[in-house]
Structure formats: structure tokens, C-alpha cells
Design an enzyme around this catalytic site. Sequence first.
Site, PDB file in Angstrom:
ATOM      1  N   LEU A  55       0.684  -1.210  -0.078  1.00 57.25           N
ATOM      2  CA  LEU A  55      -0.068   0.211  -0.583  1.00 57.25           C
ATOM      3  C   LEU A  55       0.943   1.150  -0.264  1.00 57.25           C
ATOM      4  O   LEU A  55       0.491   2.266  -0.822  1.00 57.25           O
ATOM      5  CB  LEU A  55      -0.983  -0.019   0.846  1.00 57.25           C
ATOM      6  CG  LEU A  55      -1.784   1.528   1.271  1.00 57.25           C
ATOM      7  CD1 LEU A  55      -2.743   1.192   0.501  1.00 57.25           C
ATOM      8  CD2 LEU A  55      -2.316   0.847   2.794  1.00 57.25           C
ATOM      9  N   VAL A  56       2.122   1.036   0.639  1.00 54.56           N
ATOM     10  CA  VAL A  56       2.434   1.965   1.245  1.00 54.56           C
ATOM     11  C   VAL A  56       3.420   3.041  -0.346  1.00 54.56           C
ATOM     12  O   VAL A  56       4.072   3.401  -0.302  1.00 54.56           O
ATOM     13  CB  VAL A  56       3.543   3.143   2.511  1.00 54.56           C
ATOM     14  CG1 VAL A  56       2.167   2.562   3.421  1.00 54.56           C
ATOM     15  CG2 VAL A  56       4.466   1.404   2.275  1.00 54.56           C
ATOM     16  N   ARG A  57       3.655   2.053  -1.148  1.00 56.67           N
ATOM     17  CA  ARG A  57       4.552   2.092  -2.608  1.00 56.67           C
ATOM     18  C   ARG A  57       3.836   3.230  -2.996  1.00 56.67           C
ATOM     19  O   ARG A  57       4.215   4.034  -4.054  1.00 56.67           O
ATOM     20  CB  ARG A  57       4.661   1.021  -3.154  1.00 56.67           C
ATOM     21  CG  ARG A  57       5.346  -0.099  -2.294  1.00 56.67           C
ATOM     22  CD  ARG A  57       6.959  -0.155  -2.601  1.00 56.67           C
ATOM     23  NE  ARG A  57       7.142   0.573  -3.628  1.00 56.67           N
ATOM     24  CZ  ARG A  57       7.491  -0.634  -5.246  1.00 56.67           C
ATOM     25  NH1 ARG A  57       7.978  -1.566  -4.236  1.00 56.67           N
ATOM     26  NH2 ARG A  57       8.383   0.012  -5.855  1.00 56.67           N
ATOM     27  N   GLN A  94       0.543   4.901  10.278  1.00 57.41           N
ATOM     28  CA  GLN A  94       0.653   3.314  10.690  1.00 57.41           C
ATOM     29  C   GLN A  94       1.285   3.091  12.279  1.00 57.41           C
ATOM     30  O   GLN A  94       1.358   3.944  12.427  1.00 57.41           O
ATOM     31  CB  GLN A  94       1.606   2.877   9.509  1.00 57.41           C
ATOM     32  CG  GLN A  94       2.076   1.260  10.120  1.00 57.41           C
ATOM     33  CD  GLN A  94       1.905   0.221   8.655  1.00 57.41           C
ATOM     34  OE1 GLN A  94       2.496   1.005   7.905  1.00 57.41           O
ATOM     35  NE2 GLN A  94       0.987  -0.718   8.927  1.00 57.41           N
ATOM     36  N   GLN A  95       0.810   2.290  13.028  1.00 61.42           N
ATOM     37  CA  GLN A  95       0.621   1.983  14.206  1.00 61.42           C
ATOM     38  C   GLN A  95       2.497   0.721  14.306  1.00 61.42           C
ATOM     39  O   GLN A  95       3.173   0.690  13.139  1.00 61.42           O
ATOM     40  CB  GLN A  95       0.367   0.393  14.678  1.00 61.42           C
ATOM     41  CG  GLN A  95       0.168  -0.015  15.618  1.00 61.42           C
ATOM     42  CD  GLN A  95      -0.627  -1.623  15.656  1.00 61.42           C
ATOM     43  OE1 GLN A  95      -0.463  -2.127  15.254  1.00 61.42           O
ATOM     44  NE2 GLN A  95      -1.081  -0.971  16.314  1.00 61.42           N
ATOM     45  N   SER A  96       3.274   2.025  15.125  1.00 56.52           N
ATOM     46  CA  SER A  96       4.567   1.748  15.458  1.00 56.52           C
ATOM     47  C   SER A  96       4.549   0.672  16.153  1.00 56.52           C
ATOM     48  O   SER A  96       3.945   0.172  17.107  1.00 56.52           O
ATOM     49  CB  SER A  96       4.823   2.522  16.191  1.00 56.52           C
ATOM     50  OG  SER A  96       6.278   3.090  16.424  1.00 56.52           O
ATOM     51  N   HIS A 137      -6.288   5.382 -10.117  1.00 57.83           N
ATOM     52  CA  HIS A 137      -4.733   5.093 -10.511  1.00 57.83           C
ATOM     53  C   HIS A 137      -4.609   3.669  -8.973  1.00 57.83           C
ATOM     54  O   HIS A 137      -4.526   2.677  -9.858  1.00 57.83           O
ATOM     55  CB  HIS A 137      -3.789   5.866 -10.065  1.00 57.83           C
ATOM     56  CG  HIS A 137      -2.617   5.639 -10.273  1.00 57.83           C
ATOM     57  ND1 HIS A 137      -1.716   4.767 -11.585  1.00 57.83           N
ATOM     58  CD2 HIS A 137      -1.511   4.964  -9.583  1.00 57.83           C
ATOM     59  CE1 HIS A 137      -0.625   4.787 -11.290  1.00 57.83           C
ATOM     60  NE2 HIS A 137      -0.515   4.438 -10.619  1.00 57.83           N
ATOM     61  N   ARG A 178      -4.445  -2.396  -8.395  1.00 58.32           N
ATOM     62  CA  ARG A 178      -4.869  -3.016  -6.700  1.00 58.32           C
ATOM     63  C   ARG A 178      -6.055  -3.646  -7.210  1.00 58.32           C
ATOM     64  O   ARG A 178      -6.175  -4.535  -6.378  1.00 58.32           O
ATOM     65  CB  ARG A 178      -4.515  -2.822  -6.028  1.00 58.32           C
ATOM     66  CG  ARG A 178      -2.926  -1.773  -5.966  1.00 58.32           C
ATOM     67  CD  ARG A 178      -1.837  -2.176  -5.846  1.00 58.32           C
ATOM     68  NE  ARG A 178      -0.811  -1.800  -5.538  1.00 58.32           N
ATOM     69  CZ  ARG A 178       0.253  -2.424  -5.379  1.00 58.32           C
ATOM     70  NH1 ARG A 178       0.009  -3.667  -5.889  1.00 58.32           N
ATOM     71  NH2 ARG A 178       1.693  -1.707  -5.471  1.00 58.32           N
TER      72      ARG A 178
HETATM   73  C1  LIG Z   1       0.862  -6.652  -9.924  1.00 59.84           C
HETATM   74  C2  LIG Z   1       1.924  -5.806  -9.361  1.00 59.84           C
HETATM   75  C3  LIG Z   1       2.959  -6.509  -8.833  1.00 59.84           C
HETATM   76  C4  LIG Z   1       4.271  -5.546  -8.562  1.00 59.84           C
HETATM   77  N1  LIG Z   1       5.940  -6.211  -8.660  1.00 59.84           N
HETATM   78  C5  LIG Z   1       6.175  -5.112  -7.655  1.00 59.84           C
HETATM   79  C6  LIG Z   1       8.082  -6.081  -7.689  1.00 59.84           C
HETATM   80  O1  LIG Z   1       7.721  -6.806  -8.062  1.00 59.84           O
HETATM   81  N2  LIG Z   1       9.402  -5.675  -7.204  1.00 59.84           N
HETATM   82  C7  LIG Z   1       8.209  -3.380  -6.495  1.00 59.84           C
HETATM   83  O2  LIG Z   1       9.426  -3.308  -5.977  1.00 59.84           O
HETATM   84  N3  LIG Z   1       7.503  -3.274  -6.530  1.00 59.84           N
HETATM   85  C8  LIG Z   1       5.908  -4.039  -7.453  1.00 59.84           C
HETATM   86  N4  LIG Z   1       5.261  -3.462  -7.596  1.00 59.84           N
HETATM   87  C9  LIG Z   1       5.213  -1.693  -7.238  1.00 59.84           C
HETATM   88  C10 LIG Z   1       4.718  -0.833  -8.029  1.00 59.84           C
HETATM   89  O3  LIG Z   1       5.863  -1.159  -9.529  1.00 59.84           O
HETATM   90  C11 LIG Z   1       4.668   0.860  -7.725  1.00 59.84           C
HETATM   91  O4  LIG Z   1       5.491   0.497  -7.096  1.00 59.84           O
HETATM   92  C12 LIG Z   1       3.402   0.147  -6.825  1.00 59.84           C
HETATM   93  O5  LIG Z   1       1.870   0.004  -6.989  1.00 59.84           O
HETATM   94  C13 LIG Z   1       2.627   2.027  -6.845  1.00 59.84           C
HETATM   95  O6  LIG Z   1       2.414   2.905  -8.024  1.00 59.84           O
HETATM   96  P1  LIG Z   1       2.624   3.635  -8.810  1.00 59.84           P
HETATM   97  O7  LIG Z   1       4.345   4.035  -8.904  1.00 59.84           O
HETATM   98  O8  LIG Z   1       2.334   3.956 -10.030  1.00 59.84           O
HETATM   99  O9  LIG Z   1       2.267   4.745  -8.500  1.00 59.84           O
HETATM  100  P2  LIG Z   1       2.516   5.973  -6.921  1.00 59.84           P
HETATM  101  O10 LIG Z   1       3.409   6.345  -6.180  1.00 59.84           O
HETATM  102  O11 LIG Z   1       0.590   6.117  -6.588  1.00 59.84           O
HETATM  103  O12 LIG Z   1       1.927   6.643  -7.865  1.00 59.84           O
HETATM  104  C14 LIG Z   1       0.580   7.474  -9.200  1.00 59.84           C
HETATM  105  C15 LIG Z   1       1.582   7.920 -10.506  1.00 59.84           C
HETATM  106  O13 LIG Z   1       2.650   9.612  -9.888  1.00 59.84           O
HETATM  107  C16 LIG Z   1       3.628   9.630 -10.920  1.00 59.84           C
HETATM  108  N5  LIG Z   1       4.269   9.519  -9.989  1.00 59.84           N
HETATM  109  C17 LIG Z   1       5.053   8.894  -8.689  1.00 59.84           C
HETATM  110  N6  LIG Z   1       5.993   9.539  -8.380  1.00 59.84           N
HETATM  111  C18 LIG Z   1       6.826   9.399  -9.075  1.00 59.84           C
HETATM  112  C19 LIG Z   1       8.358   9.753  -9.556  1.00 59.84           C
HETATM  113  N7  LIG Z   1       9.481  10.399  -8.406  1.00 59.84           N
HETATM  114  N8  LIG Z   1       8.278   9.980 -11.116  1.00 59.84           N
HETATM  115  C20 LIG Z   1       7.817  10.008 -11.373  1.00 59.84           C
HETATM  116  N9  LIG Z   1       6.745   9.718 -11.833  1.00 59.84           N
HETATM  117  C21 LIG Z   1       6.126  10.439 -10.336  1.00 59.84           C
HETATM  118  C22 LIG Z   1       3.058   8.024 -11.707  1.00 59.84           C
HETATM  119  O14 LIG Z   1       2.735   8.433 -12.873  1.00 59.84           O
HETATM  120  C23 LIG Z   1       2.844   7.178 -11.202  1.00 59.84           C
HETATM  121  O15 LIG Z   1       1.860   6.201 -11.320  1.00 59.84           O
HETATM  122  C24 LIG Z   1       3.308  -4.373  -7.802  1.00 59.84           C
HETATM  123  C25 LIG Z   1       2.886  -3.421  -8.311  1.00 59.84           C
HETATM  124  C26 LIG Z   1       1.442  -4.033  -8.353  1.00 59.84           C
HETATM  125  C27 LIG Z   1       0.152  -3.992  -8.715  1.00 59.84           C
END
Ligand SMILES: Cc1cc2nc3c(=O)[nH]c(=O)nc-3n(C[C@H](O)[C@H](O)[C@H](O)COP(=O)(O)OP(=O)(O)OC[C@H]3O[C@@H](n4cnc5c(N)ncnc54)[C@H](O)[C@@H]3O)c2cc1C
Length: 241
Positions: free
Chosen positions: A77-79, A87-89, A163, A168
Amino acid sequence: MKVELLSYTPNPELLVEEAARTCYSKKPGSKIIKKITSKKASKLIKKLVKIGHHSILEHAVFTFSVEGVSRACTHQLVRHRIASYSQQSQRYVSLGNSNFVVPPTIRKDQKTSEIFNRIVEEARNAYKKLLELGIPEEDARYIIPQAVQTNIVVTMNARELLHFFKLRCCMRAQWEIRALAWRMLSLVKKVAPTIFENAGPPCISEGICPEEEFPCKLREVLKRGGKSGNTAKTDNSNNRS
Ligand SMILES: Cc1cc2nc3c(=O)[nH]c(=O)nc-3n(C[C@H](O)[C@H](O)[C@H](O)COP(=O)(O)OP(=O)(O)OC[C@H]3O[C@@H](n4cnc5c(N)ncnc54)[C@H](O)[C@@H]3O)c2cc1C
């Protein structure tokens, strides 16, 4: 897992409409909002969401309380960076009596359940022992499995939520975060039905699938003209992450 919508922008769709109309009007937003009826709001929002004028959606924000999910789930989620989290510490809250999320694939079989429960119990006991020996919570937590339950408050704006749902709610997402995403979607749909009308994985929101090479049960259901909801919410095969 328990998911609650704690708070959201009042009249989110009217506000988004006001922001949108400011782009095309000589009048300021404060004068525009008085003339908007909810029916009008739906029409313009639908059009702008469809053509991708998505910055107007950033004015509407939604705050959720997410309870009893695993740390494995919140790590995913926090990605999502365009969001705020609290978040709970694990430094200030002891994990000695924590509960653990047992994945359905493990829970359905007695042998795998036994393996899982044994290790979790060992980890919990070892954690308590380390605390007794004077190790602080922030270090003892290193032996706790990712299955440990946690609580988190998350705030996202409507643009980021669309998004997030795209990634998700998809069958390619891992089952726990997918279940969370579908619950969040059902909550925001009630308060902003136009914005989230077509929200969900790309096969629902855009009618396309970027994961064509991976067969997916949801796509099969949609092809047959069936309803997508339950398959996507509950199926825990065929995913990665
Ligand atoms: C099915 C699935 C499998 C995955 N597997 C892996 C894995 O194996 N390993 C792994 O590390 N991660 C994995 N991920 C996580 C994925 O790579 C993303 O980190 C996560 O989904 C967050 O999405 P996001 O970066 O698009 O969006 P958010 O962080 O939600 O950002 C939204 C949008 O803002 C823009 N944005 C945000 N920050 C920036 C930036 N710094 N520069 C440019 N544009 C930006 C982009 O357009 C981005 O799409 C997976 C995700 C999914 C859904």
C-alpha cells in the site's frame, strides 16, 4: 480486515465540478458553485474523467481507517506515493499479543496451517523472550513475520484513488491488497458515484487489458458478460507482487 471511510471532502463532486468550470469561465469558483446542480456536475465530471483531465480530481480527498491487515499488505500500500499515511508503530506498540493474517491458501489445508501457526507462535514467544532480556521493541520486532496485523490510516485524493484501483483491483494484484482496494472502492462509490463510476482494473475502467499474456478469471467472467465483482474480490489464484 476492517475498512472504514473516516472522512472525505464534503460534496466532493460539486467541488470537482467547481474546479473544472473555473478552467472555462470568467467567473471565480465561489460564484460558479452556486449555479451547479448535482445533475450538471455528473455530466461534466463524466466527460472530463473520460478525456483524462484528471487534475480536477485532486481537490477531493478521502481518508480511510484500515484495520487488521498484514504488514505484507501495507508494505504494498505505502508504495503508492501520492498519499498520506499514519501507521501503528512497532516501536511504541508491543507485538507480544499480536494477531496474524493467515492467507487462504495456507488456511485451507491442515498441514500448511500447522506449519504457519507453529512458526508464528515461535516468533511471538521469541519476541516476548527478547523483551524480557532487555531488547527494545524496535529491535525485537525483527523476528516478527510479515503476516503480523497492523492498522493504518490512509488519505488519497480521487485521482490517486483511480490509479490505485487500476493497479490493485486487478487480478494480477496480490489477494490481500486487492481485497482492500475493492473495499475502498465500494466506500468511495457511495459518496462520489460519478467520479468512481468506472473505477477498477483497466479491463473495467478502460475496456483493455495490459496483461493479455496472463489468463485471468476476471477477464473470462467479463467476456461471458457476467459480473466482475466477486471474482476479483475473492479469487486468490493467479496473482503476483
Ligand atoms: C501487480 C503488481 C506487481 C508489482 N510487483 C512489484 C515488484 O515485484 N517489485 C516492486 O518493487 N514493486 C512492485 N510493484 C509496485 C509498483 O512497482 C509500484 O511501486 C506501485 O504499484 C505504486 O504505483 P505507482 O508508482 O504507479 O504509483 P504512485 O506512487 O501511486 O504514483 C502515482 C503516479 O504518480 C506518478 N509518480 C509518482 N512518483 C513519481 C516519480 N518519482 N517520478 C515520476 N512519476 C511519479 C506516476 O505516474 C505514478 O504512476 C507491483 C505492483 C503491482 C500492481
